[in-house]
Design a protein around this motif. Structure first.
Motif, PDB file in Angstrom:
ATOM      1  N   GLU A  94      45.370  33.749  47.739  1.00  0.00           N
ATOM      2  CA  GLU A  94      46.348  34.442  48.570  1.00  0.00           C
ATOM      3  C   GLU A  94      46.270  33.927  49.994  1.00  0.00           C
ATOM      4  O   GLU A  94      45.184  33.624  50.492  1.00  0.00           O
ATOM      5  CB  GLU A  94      46.096  35.951  48.577  1.00  0.00           C
ATOM      6  CG  GLU A  94      46.393  36.649  47.275  1.00  0.00           C
ATOM      7  CD  GLU A  94      46.165  38.150  47.381  1.00  0.00           C
ATOM      8  OE1 GLU A  94      47.158  38.879  47.577  1.00  0.00           O
ATOM      9  OE2 GLU A  94      45.006  38.582  47.284  1.00  0.00           O
ATOM     10  N   MET A 133      51.030  33.856  46.996  1.00  0.00           N
ATOM     11  CA  MET A 133      49.957  34.112  46.041  1.00  0.00           C
ATOM     12  C   MET A 133      50.118  33.188  44.845  1.00  0.00           C
ATOM     13  O   MET A 133      51.228  33.011  44.327  1.00  0.00           O
ATOM     14  CB  MET A 133      49.961  35.553  45.548  1.00  0.00           C
ATOM     15  CG  MET A 133      48.825  35.854  44.580  1.00  0.00           C
ATOM     16  SD  MET A 133      48.803  37.555  43.938  1.00  0.00           S
ATOM     17  CE  MET A 133      50.172  37.492  42.775  1.00  0.00           C
ATOM     18  N   THR A 176      48.158  32.444  41.048  1.00  0.00           N
ATOM     19  CA  THR A 176      47.170  33.029  40.146  1.00  0.00           C
ATOM     20  C   THR A 176      47.188  32.329  38.808  1.00  0.00           C
ATOM     21  O   THR A 176      48.204  31.757  38.406  1.00  0.00           O
ATOM     22  CB  THR A 176      47.441  34.532  39.953  1.00  0.00           C
ATOM     23  OG1 THR A 176      46.573  35.052  38.948  1.00  0.00           O
ATOM     24  CG2 THR A 176      48.869  34.789  39.509  1.00  0.00           C
TER      25      THR A 176
END
Length: 339
Positions: free
Chosen positions: A75, A131, A133
């Motif tokens: 992030e 972000m 992931t």
């Protein structure tokens, strides 16, 4: 405790290469594959360079961490006080540039991010949140039943390697419990105090803030001590219970209208009042709970940020941090939205 944001102040281009190397090294030790690591390199390079190119400098905040046994998360928040953008949507389109380049940077960052947010106001500045992931459903920061979404921005005091603030949350069958603590002072001793507090919060079987704080008070007696706020959302009765000791500011927002919770004087682990009581507030859909450590000035005003509540909660946290961080202490903002 391991999800604190590292912070850098970028004011010249030569610093960008250093930050890229630091982040690349951290990402290499996570579960991101080679392709994802390369994409993160691109995001970092573009946004760090933009801080120098377009805003003459700004704050670059990031964190890299493992989530559970399978996933990793990167992030980043870029925060500047530049000229801002009158039409952010236009600047997102490929081919649009104010500096005679190809104009593909923001669009590329959006495509490479699993969550991308851009908030900008003319003459105020810009906040960009990205972000990435390994989690394919991209819901790492949401609760399992979506009763509450929670974001936390915890940033070390400049030049400190550990944070004296800490955030934690847990869910039981009938409650969602949220904790923000600020160890006295900063550095290692403050960090140890909140680390112990998080451990006691996690293990405590009580379900109301007063009982949780009293349990924590006994567990952290051998530390420097801390100030703390605990908020518990009762999922069945649909109300909040809140209790806090010391200088932690807790607010409940309905739109931009808010109610302040007044903390008790004292220090958890050293001296707390014999008489502590929970304050109760009705919980409503789209209501926001905001907690701030004393690294954030108490007179913050979110009404100066048009439409900010429509964005990711990390953008609201970034806006408060941008305008109200003291810069001489650890700074933490927790935002929880009832959904």
């Amino acid at each position: 405790m391991d999800k604190t944001f590292a912070s850098y102040r970028i004011e010249e281009r030569s610093y960008v290469a250093y930050i890229k190397r630091e982040i690349h090294r951290e990402v290499a030790n996570t579960r991101f594959n080679e392709q994802k690591r390369g994409e993160i390199d691109i995001i970092v390079s573009e946004l760090a360079s933009n801080l120098v190119k377009h805003a003459k400098g700004g704050d670059f905040l990031y964190r890299v961490y493992d989530e559970g046994e399978k996933d990793s998360v990167f992030e980043m928040l870029c925060i500047d006080s530049g000229v801002g953008m009158a039409d952010p949507a236009k600047m997102m389109r490929d081919g649009v540039s104010t500096t005679h380049t190809l104009g593909q940077g923001l669009g590329a960052i959006q495509r490479l991010s699993d969550n991308f947010q851009l908030y900008s106001l003319p003459k105020w500045g810009t906040i960009i949140y990205s972000m990435v992931t390994t989690n394919s459903d991209k819901t790492l920061r949401k609760s399992a039943t979506l009763d509450v979404d929670i974001s936390a921005l915890c940033v070390n005091k400049p030049k400190e390697t550990v944070c004296g603030d800490a955030f934690a949350m847990k869910r039981t069958d009938s409650t969602i419990q949220i904790f923000l603590g600020d160890g006295l002072g900063h550095g290692e001793h403050a960090h140890e105090a909140v680390k112990k507090a998080v451990s006691s919060f996690t293990e405590c079987e009580e379900s109301d803030p007063v009982s949780i704080l009293r349990y924590m008070h006994e567990k952290v007696r051998r530390t420097r001590g801390l100030v703390a706020s605990v908020a518990v959302l009762d999922l069945k009765s649909k109300y909040w219970k809140i209790c806090a000791v010391g200088n932690i500011l807790t607010r409940l927002y309905t739109g931009i209208t808010f109610r302040n919770y007044l903390s008790y004087n004292g220090t958890v682990g050293m001296n707390i009042p014999n008489s502590l009581h929970n304050s109760e507030f009705d919980a409503e859909k789209n209501q926001f709970l905001v907690m701030c450590s004393d690294g954030i000035r108490s007179r913050y005003d979110i009404s100066k940020y048009p439409s900010v509540l429509k964005y990711d909660m990390m953008v609201l946290a970034g806006a408060i941090y941008k305008d109200y961080t003291r810069g001489n202490d650890d700074s933490s903002i927790v935002v929880a939205k009832v959904s």
